[in-house]
Write a protein that holds these residues in place. Structure first.
Motif, mmCIF file in Angstrom:
data_model
loop_
_atom_site.group_PDB
_atom_site.id
_atom_site.type_symbol
_atom_site.label_atom_id
_atom_site.label_comp_id
_atom_site.label_asym_id
_atom_site.label_seq_id
_atom_site.Cartn_x
_atom_site.Cartn_y
_atom_site.Cartn_z
ATOM 1 N N ASP A 35 0.838 -1.181 0.000
ATOM 2 C CA ASP A 35 0.000 0.000 0.000
ATOM 3 C C ASP A 35 0.884 1.245 0.000
ATOM 4 O O ASP A 35 1.661 1.457 0.924
ATOM 5 C CB ASP A 35 -0.886 -0.046 1.257
ATOM 6 C CG ASP A 35 -1.780 1.172 1.388
ATOM 7 O OD1 ASP A 35 -1.729 2.042 0.499
ATOM 8 O OD2 ASP A 35 -2.523 1.240 2.375
ATOM 9 N N TRP A 85 -3.113 -3.092 -8.460
ATOM 10 C CA TRP A 85 -4.427 -2.454 -8.628
ATOM 11 C C TRP A 85 -4.305 -0.937 -8.769
ATOM 12 O O TRP A 85 -5.268 -0.264 -9.132
ATOM 13 C CB TRP A 85 -5.353 -2.793 -7.460
ATOM 14 C CG TRP A 85 -4.806 -2.560 -6.082
ATOM 15 C CD1 TRP A 85 -4.210 -3.482 -5.276
ATOM 16 C CD2 TRP A 85 -4.803 -1.335 -5.341
ATOM 17 N NE1 TRP A 85 -3.827 -2.902 -4.079
ATOM 18 C CE2 TRP A 85 -4.179 -1.583 -4.088
ATOM 19 C CE3 TRP A 85 -5.267 -0.051 -5.609
ATOM 20 C CZ2 TRP A 85 -4.018 -0.601 -3.122
ATOM 21 C CZ3 TRP A 85 -5.094 0.938 -4.638
ATOM 22 C CH2 TRP A 85 -4.475 0.659 -3.408
ATOM 23 N N ARG A 86 -3.121 -0.395 -8.498
ATOM 24 C CA ARG A 86 -2.966 1.056 -8.591
ATOM 25 C C ARG A 86 -2.919 1.535 -10.047
ATOM 26 O O ARG A 86 -3.447 2.592 -10.367
ATOM 27 C CB ARG A 86 -1.702 1.500 -7.850
ATOM 28 C CG ARG A 86 -1.861 1.344 -6.356
ATOM 29 C CD ARG A 86 -0.781 2.031 -5.566
ATOM 30 N NE ARG A 86 -1.194 2.101 -4.173
ATOM 31 C CZ ARG A 86 -1.943 3.059 -3.675
ATOM 32 N NH1 ARG A 86 -2.381 4.022 -4.449
ATOM 33 N NH2 ARG A 86 -2.284 3.066 -2.393
ATOM 34 N N THR A 125 -9.864 -2.838 -11.890
ATOM 35 C CA THR A 125 -9.594 -2.312 -10.550
ATOM 36 C C THR A 125 -10.421 -3.050 -9.512
ATOM 37 O O THR A 125 -9.918 -3.448 -8.456
ATOM 38 C CB THR A 125 -9.911 -0.812 -10.485
ATOM 39 O OG1 THR A 125 -9.158 -0.120 -11.481
ATOM 40 C CG2 THR A 125 -9.567 -0.243 -9.113
ATOM 41 N N ARG A 175 -9.219 -6.724 -8.916
ATOM 42 C CA ARG A 175 -7.960 -6.838 -8.191
ATOM 43 C C ARG A 175 -8.092 -6.377 -6.741
ATOM 44 O O ARG A 175 -7.477 -6.956 -5.849
ATOM 45 C CB ARG A 175 -6.872 -6.061 -8.928
ATOM 46 C CG ARG A 175 -6.572 -6.661 -10.302
ATOM 47 C CD ARG A 175 -5.376 -6.031 -10.977
ATOM 48 N NE ARG A 175 -5.123 -6.659 -12.272
ATOM 49 C CZ ARG A 175 -4.069 -6.408 -13.044
ATOM 50 N NH1 ARG A 175 -3.155 -5.537 -12.641
ATOM 51 N NH2 ARG A 175 -3.911 -7.009 -14.206
ATOM 52 N N THR A 176 -8.856 -5.305 -6.511
ATOM 53 C CA THR A 176 -9.026 -4.863 -5.124
ATOM 54 C C THR A 176 -9.864 -5.854 -4.327
ATOM 55 O O THR A 176 -9.641 -6.024 -3.123
ATOM 56 C CB THR A 176 -9.662 -3.465 -5.061
ATOM 57 O OG1 THR A 176 -10.876 -3.439 -5.829
ATOM 58 C CG2 THR A 176 -8.708 -2.400 -5.596
ATOM 59 N N VAL A 179 -7.501 -8.338 -2.964
ATOM 60 C CA VAL A 179 -6.713 -7.791 -1.861
ATOM 61 C C VAL A 179 -7.546 -7.756 -0.584
ATOM 62 O O VAL A 179 -7.092 -8.160 0.497
ATOM 63 C CB VAL A 179 -6.217 -6.370 -2.203
ATOM 64 C CG1 VAL A 179 -5.556 -5.719 -0.987
ATOM 65 C CG2 VAL A 179 -5.231 -6.412 -3.362
ATOM 66 N N ASN A 189 -7.514 -3.281 4.492
ATOM 67 C CA ASN A 189 -6.707 -2.495 3.560
ATOM 68 C C ASN A 189 -7.555 -1.324 3.044
ATOM 69 O O ASN A 189 -8.304 -1.452 2.084
ATOM 70 C CB ASN A 189 -6.211 -3.368 2.407
ATOM 71 C CG ASN A 189 -5.174 -2.650 1.560
ATOM 72 O OD1 ASN A 189 -5.283 -1.475 1.260
ATOM 73 N ND2 ASN A 189 -4.148 -3.389 1.167
ATOM 74 N N ALA A 208 -7.042 -0.091 -0.707
ATOM 75 C CA ALA A 208 -7.714 -0.940 -1.690
ATOM 76 C C ALA A 208 -9.223 -0.711 -1.653
ATOM 77 O O ALA A 208 -9.892 -0.707 -2.697
ATOM 78 C CB ALA A 208 -7.386 -2.403 -1.423
#
Length: 591
Positions: free
Chosen positions: A310, A441-442, A467, A470-471, A474, A481, A484
Motif C-alpha cells: 500500500d 491495482w494502482r 480495478t 484486483r481490489t 486484496v 486495507n 484498496a
C-alpha cells in the motif's frame, strides 16, 4: 456493392513504411489488402473504416509505442477481437496494450522484410488461417526456412505454493517468474507473458484448454514446498495438444541448490523441446544477480512488499528497505537489491517526506551493473523535482530501452507523465504496468482517471472492472486495507454500484482515518463520478492539513479528477495553505 478485401491493416502513421511493406508482401501472396491510403475523397472516414473492418476476414494490427496510444488503432483492434479476426504484430518489441496482450502477437522487431523469419511466418500463417481456412501460408518455403519459422511456445503457469504457509507465496511466485525470465532469453522459444500466465493462479485449469486459449504448444506447471533449509520442486512439461507429459522431474534438495534447480529446469525444457540454445543464451540463463541464496530469498520478500503493498503505508517501504539492506550485507554486489532499496527509499522520500536518500543506493546499483533500468527512474524523479523535465524524460526513455518489460520502470514512467499533465500519454505505460503484475491495482485505478479525462468510456469501464477485480482479491486477504477499499469504491461508483461503493467508503474511513492516501482517492472518486463537493472537501481537509510531500502537490495540480472542485474557495484555501507550509507558495504565485 461495397469494395471488400480479405485483409485490413491498422497502424499508426509513423509506421506507414512497415504497413506498406506488409501490405505488399501479402498482396504478393494473393491476399487482397486494404489500408487507409485508399480512402476515397468523397466518403466519411469513419464510415469507410467501419465498412472495411466488418468485411475483412483478417485485421492485421501493427503495434508500436505510437499505435498503443492511438484511440483509432485500439478501437480497430477491439472490433477485430470481438469479431475473431484479429492478427497482431509488434514492430518495436512493445507488448500490445491490455486486453490485447492476452492474445498471441508476432514479433517483427528489427524485421527488414525477410519472409522466412519466424515473426513473418506467424503473421502470414494467421492471415491464411482466417482468410483461407488453412495455416499452410507458404508452401514454397524451403525445409530449412520452415524449421527456422516454426518456434515452440510455452506458458509457465504459476507454481503452486505447497508450504502450507501463505506468507511463502512470494517464494513460489519468484521461482515461476525466474523460470519465465530464463526461458524468455531463448530466441527460438516464445514465452507467454508473466501476467497472462498468472491469470490462472489459484485455479486448477485443464492444461489443454490453457494451451488452446493462449495458442501455445506446451505448458509448464509445478509446485514448490519450502521448509527450513530444504526445498522440493515438482515440475512437468506438458504437450498442449495431447495433454501428455513430455518431461517431468522432482527436485528435493537443500535451499542452497535453488539456482542449480532453476538452471536444470530451464535446460531440461530446452532439451525436451529440441530447441537450439545459443552460447550467449546459455550464459544468460546461468547468470544470476547473486550467488547467495539467502540474499536472493530476502530480496524476493523485499520486492513483494514494494510491488503489492500500500503506497499509503510507509511501513511497507520501510520493511523493503530493511530487507534489501540485509540482502546487500549478505552480498554487497547484489545490484538488484541495491536498486529495489533505492526505489523503496524514493517512495519514502517523495510520498512520505522522510529523510531517506535513494541516490547512493541507485549509484551503487549502476556501479555494479550499468544496464539496470530502475536506478535511472530514481534519478529521473530527482530531476523532475528540480524542474528539469526533459532530462528526466531522457532518463526514463533510457530505462524503458534497457528493460521495457519492467513493472517498476513502466510504473514510474506513467506517473512522471501523469504529473506532467499528460494523462493520455501515460495510458500505455499504466496499461503495460497493469499487464506485467497481476496484483497491481494502482495502475488500473490510475487508468480510470486517465480514460475518464479522455472521454474514453469503453476504456473507463474496462479499467474499472480490472480495478474492482484486483481490489476484491486484496480485500479478501486483508479486509482492513483501506487504500484498496478506496480504489475499489471508485471502481464501483463508475460501474454504477453506488450502494456498495458507499459501504466501502465508510469502511475505509472508519478503519483507517489517518491514511491520507486513502482519503485522497476517496475524494477523487466522489468528485469525478458524482461531483459530491461537500463530502469530498470534508474528506480532503485532513489530507491537506497533514500532507508533507511536495510530490503530492504536483500530483494534485495535475489530477483531472479534482477539476470539478478547483474553483471552490474552500479547496483553493486548503491547497494554498498546504503549499505555503511546504514552501511552494512562490511557485504557486509564479504559475
Amino acid at each position: 456493392m461495397p469494395d471488400t478485401r480479405d485483409v485490413f491493416i491498422s497502424y499508426a502513421r509513423p509506421s506507414e513504411e512497415e504497413a506498406h511493406r506488409i501490405a505488399q508482401l501479402l498482396r504478393d501472396r494473393n491476399f487482397s489488402v486494404w489500408r487507409d491510403d485508399e480512402l476515397p475523397a468523397h466518403r466519411v472516414y469513419s464510415d469507410v473504416i467501419e465498412e472495411r473492418l466488418k468485411s475483412a476476414k483478417a485485421v492485421v494490427v501493427l503495434w508500436s509505442s505510437e499505435s498503443s496510444k492511438s484511440h483509432w488503432v485500439r478501437a480497430e483492434a477491439d472490433s477485430a477481437r470481438e469479431a475473431g479476426t484479429l492478427v497482431q504484430a509488434s514492430l518495436d518489441g512493445a507488448l500490445p496494450p491490455m486486453p490485447f496482450n492476452q492474445i498471441q502477437c508476432a514479433d517483427l522487431k528489427d524485421w527488414g522484410g525477410d519472409t522466412s523469419s519466424p515473426g513473418w511466418h506467424k503473421l502470414e500463417g494467421s492471415v491464411a488461417a482466417l482468410v483461407r481456412g488453412t495455416s499452410d501460408a507458404e508452401p514454397a518455403l524451403s525445409d530449412a526456412a520452415r524449421v527456422q519459422a516454426v518456434r515452440a511456445s510455452i506458458c509457465v503457469l504459476p507454481f503452486v505454493n505447497m508450504s502450507g504457509e501463505p506468507e511463502q507465496e512470494y517464494f513460489s511466485d519468484g521461482i515461476s517468474e525466474d523460470i519465465t525470465t530464463d526461458l524468455s532469453k531463448v530466441s527460438a522459444l516464445e514465452v507467454v507473458a508473466r501476467n497472462t500466465a498468472f491469470s490462472f493462479k489459484g485455479q486448477s485449469p485443464d492444461v489443454k484448454e490453457v494451451a488452446k486459449q493462449l495458442s501455445v504448444s506446451h505448458v509448464l506447471e509445478g509446485s514448490v514446498r519450502k521448509a527450513g533449509s530444504r526445498v522440493r520442486i515438482n515440475a512437468q512439461l506438458i504437450d498442449g495438444s495431447t495433454g501428455k507429459h513430455l518431461w517431468a522431474d522432482r527436485f528435493d534438495r537443500d535451499l542452497t541448490d535453488i539456482f542449480e534447480i532453476q538452471d536444470e529446469i530451464s535446460k531440461a525444457i530446452v532439451d525436451a523441446l529440441k530447441v537450439k540454445l545459443l552460447p550467449k543464451e546459455k550464459t544468460a540463463i546461468e547468470t544470476r544477480g547473486t550467488s547467495s541464496v539467502e540474499a536472493y530469498n530476502t530480496f524476493l520478500m523485499a520486492r513483494q512488499q514494494l510491488v503489492s503493498g500500500d503506497f499509503g503505508d510507509p511501513r511497507l517501504a520501510e520493511m523493503a528497505v530493511r530487507l534489501c539492506k540485509q540482502a546487500t550485507l549478505l552480498d554487497p554486489n547484489y545490484a538488484d537489491a541495491w536498486a529495489v532499496m533505492a526505489l523503496a527509499q524514493l517512495r519514502l522520500r517523495l510520498w512520505h517526506a522522510q529523510d531517506d536518500d535513494p541516490l547512493p543506493a541507485a549509484e551503487k546499483a549502476l556501479e555494479i551493473n550499468p544496464d539496470l533500468a530502475i536506478p535511472y527512474c530514481i534519478k529521473a524523479n530527482y530531476l523532475e523535482g528540480e524542474g528539469r523535465k526533459e532530462e528526466a524524460a531522457q532518463l526514463i526513455r533510457k530505462a524503458l530501452e534497457l528493460d521495457p518489460n519492467s513493472w517498476e520502470v513502466n510504473h514510474e514512467a506513467s506517473r512522471l507523465l501523469f504529473r506532467d499533465g499528460r494523462p493520455g500519454e501515460s495510458v500505455p505505460f499504466f496499461e503495460k504496468a497493469a499487464s506485467l503484475m497481476d496484483h497491481d491495482w494502482r495502475s488500473p485505478m490510475m487508468l480510470m482517471t486517465c480514460y475518464q479525462s479522455l472521454g474514453d468510456m469503453e476504456g473507463l469501464r474496462r479499467a474499472s472492472k480490472m480495478t474492482l477485480e484486483r481490489t476484491e482479491k486484496v480485500i479478501a486477504r486483508d479486509p482492513t486495507n483501506s487504500s484498496a477499499l478506496a480504489a475499489g469504491a471508485g471502481a464501483l461508483m463508475r460501474l454504477g454500484e453506488q450502494e456498495r461503493a458507499r459501504e466501502w467508503v465508510h469502511r475505509a474511513i472508519l478503519l483507517d482515518p489517518d491514511n491520507l492516501n486513502m482519503r485522497y482517492n476517496v475524494a477523487c472518486a466522489l468528485v469525478a463520478e458524482f461531483e459530491e463537493r461537500e463530502e469530498a472537501i470534508e474528506v480532503l481537509k485532513p489530507f491537506f492539513d497533514r500532507i508533507n510531500s511536495t510530490i503530492w502537490m504536483r500530483h494534485v495540480d495535475a489530477d483531472p479528477d479534482l477539476d470539478a472542485i478547483r474553483d471552490d474557495p474552500r479547496f483553493q484555501q486548503m491547497l494554498t495553505a498546504a503549499k505555503s507550509r511546504l514552501g511552494l507558495a512562490e511557485a504557486t504565485a509564479a504559475e
